[in-house]
Design an enzyme around this catalytic site. Structure first.
Site, PDB file in Angstrom:
ATOM      1  N   GLN A  78       0.844  -1.192   0.000  1.00  5.59           N
ATOM      2  CA  GLN A  78       0.000   0.000   0.000  1.00  5.59           C
ATOM      3  C   GLN A  78       0.883   1.247   0.000  1.00  5.59           C
ATOM      4  O   GLN A  78       1.264   1.763   1.045  1.00  5.59           O
ATOM      5  CB  GLN A  78      -0.948   0.011   1.202  1.00  5.59           C
ATOM      6  CG  GLN A  78      -1.968   1.113   1.077  1.00  5.59           C
ATOM      7  CD  GLN A  78      -3.075   1.008   2.103  1.00  5.59           C
ATOM      8  OE1 GLN A  78      -3.248  -0.006   2.764  1.00  5.59           O
ATOM      9  NE2 GLN A  78      -3.843   2.064   2.226  1.00  5.59           N
ATOM     10  N   PHE A  79       1.179   1.734  -1.208  1.00  8.16           N
ATOM     11  CA  PHE A  79       2.065   2.887  -1.342  1.00  8.16           C
ATOM     12  C   PHE A  79       1.475   4.139  -0.707  1.00  8.16           C
ATOM     13  O   PHE A  79       2.205   5.043  -0.300  1.00  8.16           O
ATOM     14  CB  PHE A  79       2.421   3.142  -2.815  1.00  8.16           C
ATOM     15  CG  PHE A  79       1.299   3.739  -3.630  1.00  8.16           C
ATOM     16  CD1 PHE A  79       1.216   5.108  -3.784  1.00  8.16           C
ATOM     17  CD2 PHE A  79       0.348   2.927  -4.238  1.00  8.16           C
ATOM     18  CE1 PHE A  79       0.190   5.667  -4.542  1.00  8.16           C
ATOM     19  CE2 PHE A  79      -0.678   3.470  -4.985  1.00  8.16           C
ATOM     20  CZ  PHE A  79      -0.756   4.855  -5.138  1.00  8.16           C
ATOM     21  N   THR A  80       0.162   4.192  -0.543  1.00  8.56           N
ATOM     22  CA  THR A  80      -0.473   5.386   0.019  1.00  8.56           C
ATOM     23  C   THR A  80      -0.109   5.603   1.487  1.00  8.56           C
ATOM     24  O   THR A  80      -0.368   6.684   2.028  1.00  8.56           O
ATOM     25  CB  THR A  80      -2.002   5.339  -0.136  1.00  8.56           C
ATOM     26  OG1 THR A  80      -2.509   4.190   0.547  1.00  8.56           O
ATOM     27  CG2 THR A  80      -2.403   5.281  -1.606  1.00  8.56           C
TER      28      THR A  80
END
Length: 150
Positions: A78-80
């Protein structure tokens, strides 16, 4: 690396209407990777997650780990988690590692977690549009950042 860890009674990941991972009791780990992450971050975070005492023992006290209760885990990239919201209303993801850096680190993290747990770990599909379904138990949600060691 930044991880959001949720104690779950069940969790699953679906991609294109197909379930790619599912567990009953255990931990759902949302994992964000940045360019500065390395093998030391992977090893430290894996040990921390496997030994994190967030499950109830026989006395009903959160004093048991994944290993203690032989529970399962799912890791979802989850790059966010590395979003910066300091300026304006549109998050910036400049701190998040690009796929050429993030994918190998993500795969190494999953391998390390499997080694530390002595079992297979469920995963999402890196870069895919995933649907994550979970029943948070407690709720217990913990955020860990390897750069702050907390």
């Amino acid at each position: 690396m930044r991880a959001v860890i949720q104690r779950v009674l069940r969790a699953s990941v679906t991609v294109d209407q197909k379930t790619v991972a599912a567990i009953d009791q255990g931990l759902l780990v949302l994992l964000g990777i940045e360019n500065a992450d390395d093998l030391q971050d992977i090893e430290w975070l894996s040990r921390k997650i496997t030994n994190l005492r967030v499950f109830n023992d026989v006395a009903g006290v959160m004093n048991a780990s994944l290993i203690d209760i032989d529970a399962d885990a799912i890791v979802v990239s989850q790059f966010t988690l590395h979003a910066t919201t300091k300026k304006g209303n549109r998050p910036s993801y400049i701190k998040a590692a690009k796929p050429d850096v993030a994918i190998p680190l993500y795969e190494k993290f999953v391998e390390q977690l499997e080694k530390d747990l002595h079992k297979k770990v469920g995963t999402g599909v890196f870069g895919a549009d995933m649907k994550v379904d979970l029943l948070n138990d407690g709720p217990v949600t913990i955020i860990i950042d390897t750069k702050n060691k907390e």
